[in-house]
Structure formats: C-alpha cells, structure tokens
Design a protein around this motif. Structure first.
Motif, PDB file in Angstrom:
ATOM      1  N   GLU A  95      -2.292   6.553  -0.921  1.00  0.00           N
ATOM      2  CA  GLU A  95      -2.085   6.983   0.466  1.00  0.00           C
ATOM      3  C   GLU A  95      -1.210   8.237   0.520  1.00  0.00           C
ATOM      4  OE1 GLU A  95      -0.214   4.197   3.273  1.00  0.00           O
ATOM      5  OE2 GLU A  95      -2.246   3.711   3.918  1.00  0.00           O
ATOM      6  N   GLU A 137      -3.440  11.021  -6.518  1.00  0.00           N
ATOM      7  CA  GLU A 137      -2.286  10.120  -6.424  1.00  0.00           C
ATOM      8  C   GLU A 137      -0.956  10.825  -6.657  1.00  0.00           C
ATOM      9  OE1 GLU A 137      -2.927   6.930  -9.154  1.00  0.00           O
ATOM     10  OE2 GLU A 137      -4.774   6.297  -8.186  1.00  0.00           O
ATOM     11  N   VAL A 154       3.351   9.882  -6.649  1.00  0.00           N
ATOM     12  CA  VAL A 154       4.365   8.829  -6.584  1.00  0.00           C
ATOM     13  C   VAL A 154       5.617   9.338  -5.882  1.00  0.00           C
ATOM     14  CG1 VAL A 154       5.836   7.278  -7.949  1.00  0.00           C
ATOM     15  CG2 VAL A 154       3.476   7.688  -8.638  1.00  0.00           C
ATOM     16  N   LYS A 205      11.216   4.889  -9.981  1.00  0.00           N
ATOM     17  CA  LYS A 205      11.894   4.604  -8.705  1.00  0.00           C
ATOM     18  C   LYS A 205      13.406   4.578  -8.891  1.00  0.00           C
ATOM     19  CE  LYS A 205       9.390   0.940  -7.605  1.00  0.00           C
ATOM     20  NZ  LYS A 205       8.722  -0.154  -6.908  1.00  0.00           N
ATOM     21  N   ALA A 230       6.510   6.230  -3.644  1.00  0.00           N
ATOM     22  CA  ALA A 230       5.496   5.185  -3.457  1.00  0.00           C
ATOM     23  C   ALA A 230       6.006   3.869  -4.047  1.00  0.00           C
ATOM     24  CB  ALA A 230       4.193   5.592  -4.129  1.00  0.00           C
ATOM     25  N   GLN A 231       5.785   2.779  -3.327  1.00  0.00           N
ATOM     26  CA  GLN A 231       6.259   1.470  -3.784  1.00  0.00           C
ATOM     27  C   GLN A 231       5.588   1.024  -5.078  1.00  0.00           C
ATOM     28  OE1 GLN A 231       5.743  -1.048  -0.349  1.00  0.00           O
ATOM     29  NE2 GLN A 231       7.777  -0.548   0.436  1.00  0.00           N
ATOM     30  N   ASP A 232       4.380   1.537  -5.348  1.00  0.00           N
ATOM     31  CA  ASP A 232       3.695   1.124  -6.569  1.00  0.00           C
ATOM     32  C   ASP A 232       3.986   2.050  -7.756  1.00  0.00           C
ATOM     33  OD1 ASP A 232       2.245   3.262  -5.628  1.00  0.00           O
ATOM     34  OD2 ASP A 232       0.287   2.314  -5.865  1.00  0.00           O
ATOM     35  N   GLY A 233       5.002   2.903  -7.618  1.00  0.00           N
ATOM     36  CA  GLY A 233       5.439   3.722  -8.743  1.00  0.00           C
ATOM     37  C   GLY A 233       6.134   2.832  -9.765  1.00  0.00           C
ATOM     38  N   SER A 234       6.319   3.331 -10.978  1.00  0.00           N
ATOM     39  CA  SER A 234       6.971   2.508 -12.004  1.00  0.00           C
ATOM     40  C   SER A 234       8.431   2.264 -11.629  1.00  0.00           C
ATOM     41  CB  SER A 234       6.894   3.188 -13.371  1.00  0.00           C
ATOM     42  OG  SER A 234       7.833   4.241 -13.448  1.00  0.00           O
ATOM     43  N   SER A 270       4.338   3.236   1.458  1.00  0.00           N
ATOM     44  CA  SER A 270       3.091   2.565   1.064  1.00  0.00           C
ATOM     45  C   SER A 270       2.742   2.609  -0.418  1.00  0.00           C
ATOM     46  CB  SER A 270       1.952   3.111   1.905  1.00  0.00           C
ATOM     47  OG  SER A 270       1.927   4.531   1.817  1.00  0.00           O
ATOM     48  N   ASN A 271       1.788   3.437  -0.791  1.00  0.00           N
ATOM     49  CA  ASN A 271       1.352   3.490  -2.189  1.00  0.00           C
ATOM     50  C   ASN A 271       0.971   4.914  -2.590  1.00  0.00           C
ATOM     51  OD1 ASN A 271      -1.474   3.969  -1.509  1.00  0.00           O
ATOM     52  ND2 ASN A 271      -1.487   1.850  -0.816  1.00  0.00           N
ATOM     53  N   ARG A 272       0.777   5.098  -3.888  1.00  0.00           N
ATOM     54  CA  ARG A 272       0.549   6.447  -4.424  1.00  0.00           C
ATOM     55  C   ARG A 272      -0.745   7.079  -3.923  1.00  0.00           C
ATOM     56  NH1 ARG A 272       0.662   5.780 -10.628  1.00  0.00           N
ATOM     57  NH2 ARG A 272       2.068   4.088 -10.223  1.00  0.00           N
TER      58      ARG A 272
END
Length: 99
Positions: free
Chosen positions: A69, A78, A80, A47, A39-43, A65-67
C-alpha cells in the motif's frame, strides 16, 4: 483508499519524499525529515533501527498499513520506509493517520 494515502501520493508528486532505509536514515540524521512512515510488515530489525533513530533525533514516526500500500500510494513498488521532507505535508499526514 485512506485519505492519508492520497496525500502521500501528492507529496510524492511534489518531490517531498525520500524512500529507502539508508536515504531516510541520512535525512533523519540531518534532521531534515519531518515525518517518517514505516510499514508494519517491515522486518523487526528495520523497524527498530528506524524508530530508535527517529526517537534520538526527535522526528515523528508512524507505523502504517503495509509495504504494498505504501509503495502503490507513491507510484513505486513495495516500500517499507518513507520520509516526508515538507513540514506542511507532515502535519497534515499526522492528523489524518491519527484520526
């Protein structure tokens, strides 16, 4: 909802996924993961760690996308990091994500 998210849900129901950073890294080290989704919004640290391992073991990786989704598509809270363990699912997911 993106097509690849539905396919990921199907892979989850077929029990062809592993989730969670440590479990995914274990499968990457074994070279049994066929694709890793992050997920792009992971730390940034997570990543970087996952991407470095995947690069080293030559496992395809995609930022998605994000965690929320990612988790919803596989029926979990959620998530990641998700590893796809099946070559067929991995190939199809890569094609759909890269469209």
């Amino acid at each position: 909802m993106a097509k690849w998210l539905s396919l990921l849900g199907l892979a989850a129901r077929a029990r062809k996924l592993v989730t969670g950073e440590e479990l995914v890294l274990t499968e990457v080290r074994r070279s049994s993961a066929k694709l890793v989704l992050v997920a792009q919004d992971g730390s940034d640290q997570t990543k970087k760690r996952i991407m470095n391992k995947c690069e080293y073991y030559n496992i395809p990786i995609r930022l998605v996308s994000n965690r929320v989704e990612l988790g919803q598509s596989i029926g979990k809270p959620e998530r990641v990091v998700v590893a796809v363990m099946d070559g067929g699912f991995a190939k199809k997911l890569i094609a759909q994500i890269d469209e």
